[in-house]
Design a protein around this motif. Structure first.
Motif, mmCIF file in Angstrom:
data_model
loop_
_atom_site.group_PDB
_atom_site.id
_atom_site.type_symbol
_atom_site.label_atom_id
_atom_site.label_comp_id
_atom_site.label_asym_id
_atom_site.label_seq_id
_atom_site.Cartn_x
_atom_site.Cartn_y
_atom_site.Cartn_z
ATOM 1 N N ALA A 166 8.634 -8.651 -22.071
ATOM 2 C CA ALA A 166 7.553 -7.684 -21.915
ATOM 3 C C ALA A 166 7.968 -6.358 -22.535
ATOM 4 O O ALA A 166 9.067 -5.861 -22.286
ATOM 5 C CB ALA A 166 7.221 -7.495 -20.442
ATOM 6 N N TYR A 167 7.074 -5.780 -23.314
ATOM 7 C CA TYR A 167 7.385 -4.592 -24.113
ATOM 8 C C TYR A 167 6.610 -3.405 -23.551
ATOM 9 O O TYR A 167 5.396 -3.489 -23.343
ATOM 10 C CB TYR A 167 6.970 -4.871 -25.551
ATOM 11 N N GLY A 168 7.317 -2.296 -23.283
ATOM 12 C CA GLY A 168 6.655 -1.186 -22.618
ATOM 13 C C GLY A 168 7.003 0.176 -23.173
ATOM 14 O O GLY A 168 7.812 0.321 -24.091
ATOM 15 N N TYR A 169 6.387 1.188 -22.567
ATOM 16 C CA TYR A 169 6.623 2.586 -22.932
ATOM 17 C C TYR A 169 7.023 3.372 -21.693
ATOM 18 O O TYR A 169 6.394 3.264 -20.640
ATOM 19 C CB TYR A 169 5.374 3.220 -23.541
ATOM 20 N N HIS A 170 8.077 4.186 -21.840
ATOM 21 C CA HIS A 170 8.583 5.047 -20.769
ATOM 22 C C HIS A 170 8.198 6.489 -21.063
ATOM 23 O O HIS A 170 8.522 7.021 -22.116
ATOM 24 C CB HIS A 170 10.106 4.905 -20.684
ATOM 25 N N ASN A 171 7.517 7.105 -20.119
ATOM 26 C CA ASN A 171 6.985 8.456 -20.335
ATOM 27 C C ASN A 171 7.952 9.563 -19.924
ATOM 28 O O ASN A 171 8.893 9.352 -19.146
ATOM 29 C CB ASN A 171 5.706 8.636 -19.517
ATOM 30 N N HIS A 172 7.675 10.756 -20.459
ATOM 31 C CA HIS A 172 8.228 12.006 -19.963
ATOM 32 C C HIS A 172 7.042 12.894 -19.573
ATOM 33 O O HIS A 172 5.938 12.391 -19.388
ATOM 34 C CB HIS A 172 9.139 12.641 -21.004
ATOM 35 N N ALA A 173 7.261 14.194 -19.456
ATOM 36 C CA ALA A 173 6.171 15.082 -19.037
ATOM 37 C C ALA A 173 5.279 15.505 -20.191
ATOM 38 O O ALA A 173 4.078 15.743 -20.011
ATOM 39 C CB ALA A 173 6.738 16.325 -18.344
ATOM 40 N N HIS A 174 5.848 15.578 -21.404
ATOM 41 C CA HIS A 174 5.088 16.168 -22.514
ATOM 42 C C HIS A 174 3.897 15.308 -22.947
ATOM 43 O O HIS A 174 2.985 15.812 -23.596
ATOM 44 C CB HIS A 174 6.006 16.427 -23.713
#
Length: 300
Positions: A166-174
């Motif tokens: 499974a391929y995902g995206y990890h966020n920050h605040a910006h």
């Protein structure tokens, strides 16, 4: 007496009272008997960025093997890879993890520059036995760059699916605060353009809360902002980065900050709860220890 005991005692007393309707008692009994939820210990993981100083050069004077054995001794069944394999091949690292009873179920890896690099990245992840692979960071003030990132991630996710990853995206605040024009944010671009059938989200709860506070959209109720972000995304949130926040905004060891994780967890269950703190309060291993105990013992 516990809250549960009080409720059950009250139920027994009121059952004999004719003033209660026949339909009210079963409803109260359901509330009284409803069990607390827990984070399954087998779903707790540690992002290795937290203990980077203990992994060895160039990050610090530590030793990878010693640090990973200590993590296993704390009770962690899983880790999320970061910063490479420290002199081992993927197969050699898998053998070491098998020896100490740890699984590398996830990793942070940037998008690949070409097809050969993508294939190698996915082969390594499959060798380690990973279930997830996440893009950890991207920043730009240009709309076209975020659109291109989403398109690249969709293509890589299609390839990852053929490996069962499974391929995902990890966020920050910006992602919540950058204005790409007309008030459009990177988060809006990603959630509109990433294919929900291929790409999931790894929600970093510290950064979601921080993004809500900084943008003003979640300043009044940061936890509700985080819940709404998860609710409204077309993509499935399959993993949490669980990282606490001091009142002033600095990162905190779990349970020592202000984020009401129980409230968020009640609203959304995920497949993996990953402890992280970029700036451990005392030592990296103490952060790991506190984090594991907090998640294991949390009731919500």
């Amino acid at each position: 007496m516990s809250r549960r005991g009080l409720l059950l005692g009250a139920l027994g007393a009121t059952a004999a009272m004719a003033t209660f309707s026949a339909g009210a008692a079963p409803a109260m009994a359901d509330v009284a008997k409803k069990p607390w939820k827990r984070v399954p210990p087998g779903k707790i993981s540690l992002q290795l960025w937290t203990v980077r100083e203990g992994l060895g050069a160039p990050w610090g004077p530590g030793d990878y093997d010693t640090t990973l054995r200590a993590i296993a001794d704390l009770g962690y069944p899983r880790v999320e890879q970061a910063l490479g394999y420290f002199g081992r091949t993927a197969a050699e690292l898998r053998s070491f993890y098998d020896e100490i009873g740890i699984r590398a179920t996830s990793s942070h890896d940037g998008t690949s520059p070409d097809a050969a690099a993508l294939e190698q990245k996915l082969e390594n992840a499959a060798t380690l036995g990973q279930r997830y692979l996440n893009v950890p960071y991207f920043a730009s003030g240009a709309l076209a760059d975020w659109q291109q990132l989403a398109d690249t991630m969709n293509a890589e996710a299609q390839a990852a699916a053929s490996y069962g990853i499974a391929y995902g995206y990890h966020n920050h605040a910006h992602e919540f605060t950058t204005d790409l024009g007309g008030g459009l944010t990177p988060w809006q671009v990603l959630t509109e353009r990433l294919d929900p059938a291929l790409v999931h989200l790894e929600a970093d709860l510290y950064w979601v809360v921080t993004g809500g506070i900084q943008s003003g959209d979640g300043a009044a109720d940061p936890e509700q902002f985080a819940i709404d972000v998860i609710d409204q995304a077309p993509q499935r949130v399959r993993q949490f980065h669980v990282k606490d926040r001091h009142t002033g905004g600095d990162m905190a060891d779990l349970g020592t900050g202000t984020i009401d994780f129980a409230r968020i967890f009640r609203a959304h269950a995920v497949e993996e709860y990953i402890v992280e703190n970029d700036t451990p309060d005392v030592t990296p291993l103490q952060t790991a220890d506190v984090g594991y105990d907090y998640l294991r013992d949390l009731r919500f």
